[in-house]
Design an enzyme around this catalytic site. Structure first.
Site, PDB file in Angstrom:
ATOM      1  N   CYS A  55       0.828  -1.211   0.000  1.00 54.09           N
ATOM      2  CA  CYS A  55       0.000   0.000   0.000  1.00 54.09           C
ATOM      3  C   CYS A  55       0.863   1.262   0.000  1.00 54.09           C
ATOM      4  O   CYS A  55       1.580   1.535   0.972  1.00 54.09           O
ATOM      5  CB  CYS A  55      -0.920  -0.036   1.219  1.00 54.09           C
ATOM      6  SG  CYS A  55      -1.654   1.549   1.654  1.00 54.09           S
ATOM      7  N   CYS A  58       0.036   3.841   2.748  1.00 60.16           N
ATOM      8  CA  CYS A  58       0.517   3.328   4.039  1.00 60.16           C
ATOM      9  C   CYS A  58       1.986   3.705   4.231  1.00 60.16           C
ATOM     10  O   CYS A  58       2.403   4.143   5.312  1.00 60.16           O
ATOM     11  CB  CYS A  58       0.376   1.813   4.096  1.00 60.16           C
ATOM     12  SG  CYS A  58      -1.295   1.179   3.887  1.00 60.16           S
TER      13      CYS A  58
END
Length: 396
Positions: A55, A58
């Site tokens: 991600c 993230c």
């Protein structure tokens, strides 16, 4: 007298101590049950960064936000902080328990394992701090409000706060339900401040109470808060509804657009959707995409307000490596309109690239130099544009 090695050791220890105090301190524990026990012992909520290794946002939170001193000071003081990969170990079951299906998701859980609050997506510093503050405030906690809504005990602005909170974490059904109840209770539904809030909840599309109200009162609402804003909200809601239901067909969406808008607005939006359909939903017919894009951009170029729509179409022409001079000139015209709306690295680079293909040396150099300057100001890599500039300089 202290030796240099002792002094160095002291400085190193101090440095590590200071380093540990800056940014969020995430606990390392063997199990989720241990995290719950720690939260109970410290009488704190748990903040969980629910992430995956692939991600991008993230990683950005991990490098840009979590290490900041002001963020660490707040989160370390108020929460037991933990990072859990949702695709490994206990993370797989936790993702199911807390309905984690987008990343990053930020969960605030009490010592009994009950969800108290929730956030979603990359957050800038202040919004991330606001998220933590909301988690500590029962009047704003998403989990608490969800329970109260299910029990039917939310009233007035509490319903709006819950609807907004649900929207932020992509709980669209809950957001739409709460917003509809809130709206029904407004004594003056045509007040500008009510209408501005209402447009956030048009997304459910045709058939939903809020959408139908806005569509039925389109002209009055547009006169009050701006017709462009109203029309874009209704159009986006229709397309969003198609995405949610899977009813992507041109015929279905065109019918909904013609039902919601008068002419010539309905036809313009229908032509736009035809382009969107062949770009994203029907990718097996590049010729139809090309025809739909050319028709929409050439017909409505002076009415299009999104620079990226024009730039993306122009870049598609460049990437297709077409040698059709008329087609490339047409694409250059699109990107020049894009530049009028918002001059940035991406569209100046597209303009430079098309000029190179067309052999337009002087204009291409000008666009390439602009792109390099704008890219450097934004901290972007401009090596590809620098190579393009060298090619333009070498043109006869």
């Amino acid at each position: 007298m202290y030796s240099k090695s002792i002094v160095f050791a002291v400085l190193l220890t101090l440095s590590l101590s200071l380093s540990a105090q800056s940014g969020i301190s995430f606990v390392q524990m063997d199990s989720w049950s241990q995290v719950l026990e720690k939260a109970a012992a410290e009488e704190k909520l748990i903040f969980m960064d629910a992430y995956t290794t692939w991600c991008g946002p993230c990683k950005m939170m991990n490098s840009n936000i979590f290490p900041l001193e002001e963020v660490g000071a707040f989160y370390n003081a108020n929460f037991v902080n933990v990072k859990i990969d949702m695709e490994k170990g206990e993370g797989i079951d936790l993702a199911k328990t807390y309905s984690v299906n987008a990343y990053p998701t930020f969960l605030f859980v009490n010592a009994e394992g009950k969800l108290v609050h929730k956030g979603l997506g990359y957050q800038e510093v202040e919004s991330f701090l606001d998220l933590g503050r909301a988690a500590l405030d029962p009047s704003q906690q998403f989990g608490t409000l969800s329970q109260s809504f299910a029990e039917g005990s939310l009233e007035g602005d509490q319903l709006l706060i819950f609807a907004q909170s649900a929207l932020q974490v992509n709980e669209q059904n809950l957001a739409g339900q709460a917003a509809s109840i809130w709206f029904e209770g407004q004594p003056d539904q045509m007040k500008p401040e009510v209408l501005n809030q209402l447009l956030d909840f048009v997304f459910s599309g045709p058939g939903s109470p809020i959408f139908e109200f806005v569509a039925a009162n389109r002209e009055k609402i547009g006169a009050s808060i701006g017709s462009t804003q109203v029309d874009e909200s209704l159009k986006s809601a229709i397309i969003n509804s198609a995405r949610m239901t899977g009813e992507y067909s041109v015929e279905t969406v065109h019918a909904q657009l013609h039902n919601a808008f008068p002419e010539p607005v309905a036809t313009m939006f229908a032509d736009e959707y035809t382009m969107i359909y062949h770009t994203y939903f029907n990718r097996n017919d590049p010729q139809r995409k090309k025809e739909a894009t050319r028709h929409y951009l050439n017909t409505y170029i002076d009415k299009i307000k999104d620079w990226d729509v024009l730039n993306s179409a122009a870049w598609d022409v460049f990437e297709a490596e077409s040698n059709d001079r008329e087609e490339n000139l047409q694409a250059l015209n699109w990107v020049k309109k894009s530049l009028e709306l918002d001059e940035n690295y991406f569209n100046t680079d597209t303009a430079a690239s098309l000029c190179y293909r067309l052999g337009m040396k002087a204009e291409g150099i000008q666009f390439a130099e602009m792109a390099i300057s704008l890219g450097q100001e934004s901290g972007m890599s401009v090596s590809a544009t620098q190579e393009l500039l060298e090619k333009l300089l070498a043109l006869d």
